[in-house]
Write a protein that holds these residues in place. Structure first.
Motif, mmCIF file in Angstrom:
data_model
loop_
_atom_site.group_PDB
_atom_site.id
_atom_site.type_symbol
_atom_site.label_atom_id
_atom_site.label_comp_id
_atom_site.label_asym_id
_atom_site.label_seq_id
_atom_site.Cartn_x
_atom_site.Cartn_y
_atom_site.Cartn_z
ATOM 1 N N UNK A 40 0.866 -1.247 -0.018
ATOM 2 C CA UNK A 40 -0.044 0.028 -0.095
ATOM 3 C C UNK A 40 0.837 1.254 -0.085
ATOM 4 N N UNK A 41 0.619 2.224 -0.664
ATOM 5 C CA UNK A 41 1.089 3.614 -0.703
ATOM 6 C C UNK A 41 0.434 4.684 0.111
ATOM 7 N N UNK A 42 0.859 5.053 1.156
ATOM 8 C CA UNK A 42 -0.056 6.232 2.038
ATOM 9 C C UNK A 42 -0.443 7.348 1.206
ATOM 10 N N UNK A 43 0.622 7.744 0.438
ATOM 11 C CA UNK A 43 0.441 9.151 -0.344
ATOM 12 C C UNK A 43 -0.931 9.175 -1.557
ATOM 13 N N UNK A 44 -1.047 7.751 -1.989
ATOM 14 C CA UNK A 44 -2.050 7.969 -2.985
ATOM 15 C C UNK A 44 -3.477 8.228 -2.693
ATOM 16 N N UNK A 45 -3.996 7.966 -1.492
ATOM 17 C CA UNK A 45 -5.342 8.286 -1.025
ATOM 18 C C UNK A 45 -5.366 9.911 -0.738
ATOM 19 N N UNK A 46 -4.316 10.502 -0.165
ATOM 20 C CA UNK A 46 -4.456 11.822 -0.017
ATOM 21 C C UNK A 46 -4.403 12.587 -1.204
ATOM 22 N N UNK A 47 -3.603 12.278 -2.112
ATOM 23 C CA UNK A 47 -3.458 12.865 -3.414
ATOM 24 C C UNK A 47 -4.707 12.778 -4.168
ATOM 25 N N UNK A 48 -5.339 11.593 -4.260
ATOM 26 C CA UNK A 48 -6.496 11.263 -5.162
ATOM 27 C C UNK A 48 -7.799 12.081 -4.350
ATOM 28 N N UNK A 49 -7.670 12.237 -3.110
ATOM 29 C CA UNK A 49 -8.850 13.222 -2.303
ATOM 30 C C UNK A 49 -8.646 14.535 -2.991
ATOM 31 N N UNK A 50 -7.318 15.056 -2.889
ATOM 32 C CA UNK A 50 -7.309 16.418 -3.266
ATOM 33 C C UNK A 50 -7.653 16.527 -4.881
#
Length: 165
Positions: A40-50
Motif C-alpha cells: 500500500x502507498x500512503x500518499x495515494x489516498x491523500x493525493x486522490x482526495x485532493x
C-alpha cells in the motif's frame, strides 16, 4: 467573443476532467498496489482526495453552464414569464453576492495557510496549494453567474435541464 466563450468552456471541461480522471487513476493505482502487489502507498489516498476535490470545485461553473445544478422548479414552472424573469434576476444577483463572499474568504483562507506554512501529512504539499481551489472556483463560478445575469438582462432565454420533461 464567441471564440473566447468556447475556449473558456473547453478550459473548464479539460481542467475539471483532468482532476477527476487523475483522482480515479490514483484510486485505481492505490487499489492495485494494496490488493495485488500487497504494497500500500500512503500518499495515494491523500493525493486522490485532493484531485477529486479540485475536479468537483472546478466543475461548479461547468455545471452552471449546462444548468445541471440542483433546482426546485415546481413553483417556478407555474409562474408567468415576467415573474420568472424577475425571480431569475433576484436569484442570480444573490448568487453573485454569494460568489463574491466565497471567493474573498477563499483568498483569506489561502493567505492564512500560506503564512502558517502548514503542509499535508503524507505528501507534504503546502496546504495553501490545496485550498487555492476555493478562490479559483469562486472566480469561475462568479463569471458564469455574471454571464447568466447578462443573459437575463438581455432577455435571452435559458434552457434548464429537467430530466422529467
Amino acid at each position: 467573443m464567441n471564440i473566447l466563450h468556447k475556449v473558456w468552456g473547453y478550459f473548464e471541461e479539460i481542467l475539471a476532467g483532468f482532476f477527476f480522471v487523475a483522482g480515479i487513476a490514483l484510486i485505481f493505482y492505490g487499489v492495485m498496489m494494496r490488493y495485488i502487489f500487497n504494497e500500500p502507498q500512503a500518499w495515494v489516498e491523500e493525493l486522490a482526495r485532493y484531485a477529486i476535490i479540485w475536479g468537483t470545485f472546478l466543475g461548479f461553473g461547468l455545471a452552471l453552464r449546462h444548468n445541471q445544478h440542483i433546482q426546485v422548479d415546481i413553483l417556478y414552472d407555474k409562474l408567468k414569464p415576467s415573474n420568472k424573469r424577475i425571480l431569475d434576476f433576484i436569484a442570480t444577483s444573490l448568487s453573485i453576492v454569494f460568489c463574491l463572499i466565497y471567493t474573498y474568504y477563499g483568498f483569506v483562507l489561502v493567505e492564512n495557510r500560506y503564512t502558517s506554512g502548514m503542509v499535508s501529512l503524507d505528501i507534504g504539499i503546502p496546504m495553501w496549494v490545496v485550498y487555492l481551489v476555493l478562490p479559483i472556483s469562486g472566480v469561475l463560478f462568479l463569471l458564469r453567474f455574471i454571464e447568466r445575469l447578462v443573459n437575463i438582462i438581455r432577455g435571452k432565454d435559458e434552457e434548464y435541464a429537467n430530466p422529467l420533461t
